[in-house]
Design an enzyme around this catalytic site. Structure first.
Site, mmCIF file in Angstrom:
data_model
loop_
_atom_site.group_PDB
_atom_site.id
_atom_site.type_symbol
_atom_site.label_atom_id
_atom_site.label_comp_id
_atom_site.label_asym_id
_atom_site.label_seq_id
_atom_site.Cartn_x
_atom_site.Cartn_y
_atom_site.Cartn_z
ATOM 1 N N TRP B 103 0.834 -1.209 0.000
ATOM 2 C CA TRP B 103 0.000 0.000 0.000
ATOM 3 C C TRP B 103 0.860 1.246 0.000
ATOM 4 O O TRP B 103 0.512 2.246 -0.631
ATOM 5 C CB TRP B 103 -1.006 -0.027 1.152
ATOM 6 C CG TRP B 103 -1.974 -1.155 0.953
ATOM 7 C CD1 TRP B 103 -2.115 -2.258 1.738
ATOM 8 C CD2 TRP B 103 -2.862 -1.337 -0.160
ATOM 9 N NE1 TRP B 103 -3.041 -3.109 1.192
ATOM 10 C CE2 TRP B 103 -3.520 -2.579 0.038
ATOM 11 C CE3 TRP B 103 -3.172 -0.591 -1.295
ATOM 12 C CZ2 TRP B 103 -4.464 -3.080 -0.866
ATOM 13 C CZ3 TRP B 103 -4.120 -1.082 -2.194
ATOM 14 C CH2 TRP B 103 -4.744 -2.311 -1.975
ATOM 15 N N ASP B 175 -1.490 6.559 6.448
ATOM 16 C CA ASP B 175 -2.571 5.691 5.984
ATOM 17 C C ASP B 175 -2.802 4.670 7.081
ATOM 18 O O ASP B 175 -2.013 3.749 7.253
ATOM 19 C CB ASP B 175 -2.174 4.998 4.676
ATOM 20 C CG ASP B 175 -3.204 3.965 4.243
ATOM 21 O OD1 ASP B 175 -4.262 3.841 4.898
ATOM 22 O OD2 ASP B 175 -2.951 3.277 3.231
ATOM 23 N N LYS B 199 -12.351 -1.921 7.379
ATOM 24 C CA LYS B 199 -11.611 -2.896 8.173
ATOM 25 C C LYS B 199 -12.228 -2.948 9.575
ATOM 26 O O LYS B 199 -12.907 -3.893 9.911
ATOM 27 C CB LYS B 199 -10.128 -2.529 8.259
ATOM 28 C CG LYS B 199 -9.500 -2.098 6.948
ATOM 29 C CD LYS B 199 -9.315 -3.232 5.956
ATOM 30 C CE LYS B 199 -8.529 -2.744 4.736
ATOM 31 N NZ LYS B 199 -8.310 -3.795 3.754
#
Lengths: 363, 363
Positions: B103, B175, B199
Site C-alpha cells: 500500500w 494511511d 476494516k
C-alpha cells in the site's frame, strides 16, 4: 407491518419497498453464506456476482452500445463535475457548458478549477431558471473538447425532453443524476453520462458512469490513477474496494425495474405521476404557480410556489399531517418541490394531487 | 438463528453481529419515521443526527484535539493517496514516503502523479517486506511538505508498534486504514490520518480523515472543490450527498466499540487474538513460517506460509471445512493471511489457533 410514509424526498429518496425488504431479509446472512453482504470481500464470489450483474443489467436496461464502458465509482455527481474535465479537457483546450439550473452552475464552476470552461448558454433570468436552452442559442465552438449539460435540474425543476444538438465531433457530456433510469436514453448520442445513484438507481455512495471507449482512450493520462476513467474501465470498477452494499442495493433496484417492465414502462408511469401533479397546479392558478415553462417542466422534480410564505407553510404542514414528506423546496429557492422518482408509488402522487385540489378549494 | 461463519476477510470484513441485527431491524422503517435510513435526506433531521453523532464519537474515542477536523469522505484510501499530495504538496515542493509494503508502494506512485514524492526509506528486500523502517534509516529532508507512512500493511502483515519520528516541522501523514480504531492513537503527533472504513470502522464506501486545521488552512486552493479538505471541513462533511447508510453503520460500530470499553479494551483483545495465532505459528516452525520480523508483526493481519503450495491448499481447505473463511493470502503474495479486526470474536481466533496446532501435529 412497518409504517410507510409518502416519501417525496429529492435524494437520497424513496426506494422500492420490495428492495428494502429483501435487503433486510438478507442483511445478517447473505443467502446462506454465513455473513452479511456488508462483510463479503469485494474480491469474493458473492460480491463479484452482484457487481457484474449490476453492470450487465445497466447495459441491458439502457441498451448501452458495445463501445462504451459502464463504471461504478464513488463521490457522486460532484466528483464527476471535476473528473469529467480532468479526463476530457486537454491542456490548452476548452469545453462548453450549457447551464439551465443550480447543478449546471456547480458543474461549470468546478470545471473552471481544472481548465477553460466556456458558458455556451445560460437560461438564468432574474436569479431563476425557468427553461432549458434552445439549440440555436447555445454558442458551442466546434473545437470544444465536449459540450456539458444537465438533463434534469433537481432544484429548479427544469428538464430536457430531448437530447440537445452538439456540433459534429463535439462529444455530449450529461449530468443525468436525477432523471437517470426514469426514461429510455439513446446512449449512442453521448460521449459521457454520469449519475449519482441516490435518485432513481439506489442509495447514495455510488455513481454510475457511462463513457465511450474512444474518449477513455484519448483522455488525459497525467492524472492520479484513481481519477482516470481508464483505470476503472480496465478493472471492471474493481480497481479499489467498491462500495459493496451500495452496489448491491442498486442491483436489487435494477431487478425491480426489469420486473416493472423496463424504462419504457417506467417512463409511462413517470408521465402519469407528473401529469397528475401538473394538472392539480394548472387547475388552480390562483393558488399554485409553476415557475418553469411548460415544455421544460421536469417529470421528476415538480416545483411550484404558493402566493405567500404563510400559505406555503400551511400547505407543507398539511401535507406532513397526511404523511407526505420531503416536499419543501431546496433551501436556495424555497417553495414546494415534488420529487417523483421511480420508486414513488403512483398512489402517493395521486394522493398529493387530491390534497392539492382540496387545499386550493379551501384556500 | 442465522448461520454465522468465522470471517477472516481482509476488508470488507466482519462486523459486529449486534450491529448487523440492529441495521436489519431498522432497515425498512428507521425508528418509526416510515422510511428506511437509506431513504432519508442527507439534509434531514434523522440522518443529520447520525452524521454528527458519528463525528462526535470519532472525536471522543480517539481523543481528537480541538484543532483537528474530522471528515467523512468517499473513495477509500486510494483516493486519499491522491488527495493528500493534491492538498499538501505545494508547487515546487516535495514530500517524503517511507514504504513498508504494497500500500505504501501505491501511495508513493499515486503521489508522483501529483508532484515530487521522494522515497525516504523502503524495507523491500527480494520483492518482500518483512519489517517497518527504523527511524535512523529514513532520509527525510527537513523541507519536506510531509512524511507519509502506512501504519499497517494489510497484504504484507507489517505493522508499526510506534509512531515514527519526523524532523521538526514536517507533518506526519498516515494511511491508517487497516489498524484504525484497533488501538489508541496520539492524534496530536499527526498532521493527517486517513482510513477506509471497511476494516475496523464499518462497511466500504466511506473514508475517515483526521486533519490538523493549520494544514487545511495552508493547503492548495487551486483544486476542484470536491478534492479540497477545506471544503469538507467547512461543511461538516455535508458539502455534497454523504454515503448515508455507510456512515450510519459506522455510527453503530462506534457505539458498539464504546460498549466494548473503547480503544484500550479493544487493543487488549487485539493483542490476545494475535498472540494466539503467532503462538501457534511459533510453536510449529517446521509447518508455519512467519515472514515478518517479530517486532514488526501485525496484530491485525497475521501472514504465514506453509512449506509447500500443496500443504497451503490443504490447510485452507481444512479451514473452510471448519467454516473459517477469508484466509487466503493476497493474490500478489500468496500464503495465508489471518485478518483479526475488532469484530472478529476472540473465540474465532482461538478456534483457528487450535486448528493450526492440530494441522501441525498431523502434517
Amino acid at each position: 407491518m412497518a409504517k410507510r410514509v409518502h416519501n417525496f424526498n429529492p435524494g437520497p429518496a424513496t426506494l422500492p419497498l420490495a428492495v428494502l425488504e429483501q435487503a433486510r431479509d438478507e442483511l445478517v446472512d447473505y443467502r446462506g453464506t454465513g455473513m452479511s453482504i456488508l462483510e463479503h470481500s469485494h474480491r469474493g464470489k458473492a460480491y463479484e456476482a452482484v457487481h457484474h450483474e449490476t453492470l450487465a443489467r445497466l447495459r441491458a436496461l439502457l441498451g448501452v452500445p458495445g463501445d462504451y464502458a459502464v463504471l461504478l465509482v464513488q463521490g457522486g455527481a460532484h466528483q464527476q463535475f471535476a473528473m469529467a474535465p480532468m479526463n476530457l479537457l486537454p491542456p490548452g483546450g476548452h469545453a462548453a457548458y450549457v447551464v439551465t439550473g443550480r447543478w449546471g452552475e456547480r458543474a461549470i464552476a468546478e470545471a473552471r478549477t481544472v481548465g477553460e470552461a466556456r458558458l455556451a448558454a445560460s437560461t438564468e433570468a432574474g436569479g431563476q431558471y425557468a427553461r432549458v436552452a434552445r439549440d440555436d442559442e447555445a454558442d458551442v465552438d466546434p473545437g470544444a473538447a465536449y459540450l456539458h449539460y444537465t438533463s434534469n435540474e433537481t432544484i429548479d425543476g427544469v428538464q430536457y425532453q430531448r437530447v440537445p444538438a452538439a456540433p459534429a465531433g463535439v462529444p455530449l457530456v450529461c449530468d443525468m443524476s436525477s432523471d437517470f433510469l426514469s426514461r429510455p436514453v439513446d446512449v449512442a448520442r453521448f460521449g459521457l453520462i454520469y449519475a449519482g445513484a441516490q435518485k432513481n438507481a439506489g442509495p447514495s455512495g455510488v455513481t454510475i458512469v457511462i463513457v465511450k471507449n474512444d474518449l477513455v482512450a484519448r483522455a488525459r493520462q497525467d492524472l492520479p490513477q484513481v481519477f482516470r476513467y481508464a483505470t476503472h474501465a480496465a478493472h471492471d470498477s474493481l480497481y479499489h474496494t467498491a462500495p459493496t452494499f451500495n452496489v448491491y442495493v442498486v442491483c436489487l433496484v435494477l431487478r425491480w425495474l426489469e420486473q416493472k417492465g423496463g424504462l419504457g414502462a417506467i417512463e409511462a408511469e413517470s408521465r402519469r405521476k407528473a401529469g397528475a401533479i401538473y394538472e392539480a397546479i394548472d387547475d388552480s392558478p390562483e393558488v399554485f404557480r409553476a415557475p418553469v415553462e411548460r415544455e421544460s417542466r421536469s417529470r421528476v422534480n415538480v416545483v411550484f410556489r404558493l402566493p405567500t410564505p404563510e400559505l406555503e407553510a400551511k400547505f407543507l404542514a398539511g401535507a406532513e399531517a397526511r404523511e407526505m414528506v420531503g416536499l419543501r423546496g431546496h433551501r436556495s429557492v424555497g417553495g414546494v418541490r415534488v420529487s417523483l422518482y421511480n420508486a414513488l408509488a403512483p398512489e402517493s402522487a395521486e394522493l398529493l394531487a387530491e390534497y392539492m385540489r382540496a387545499f386550493a378549494r379551501s384556500a
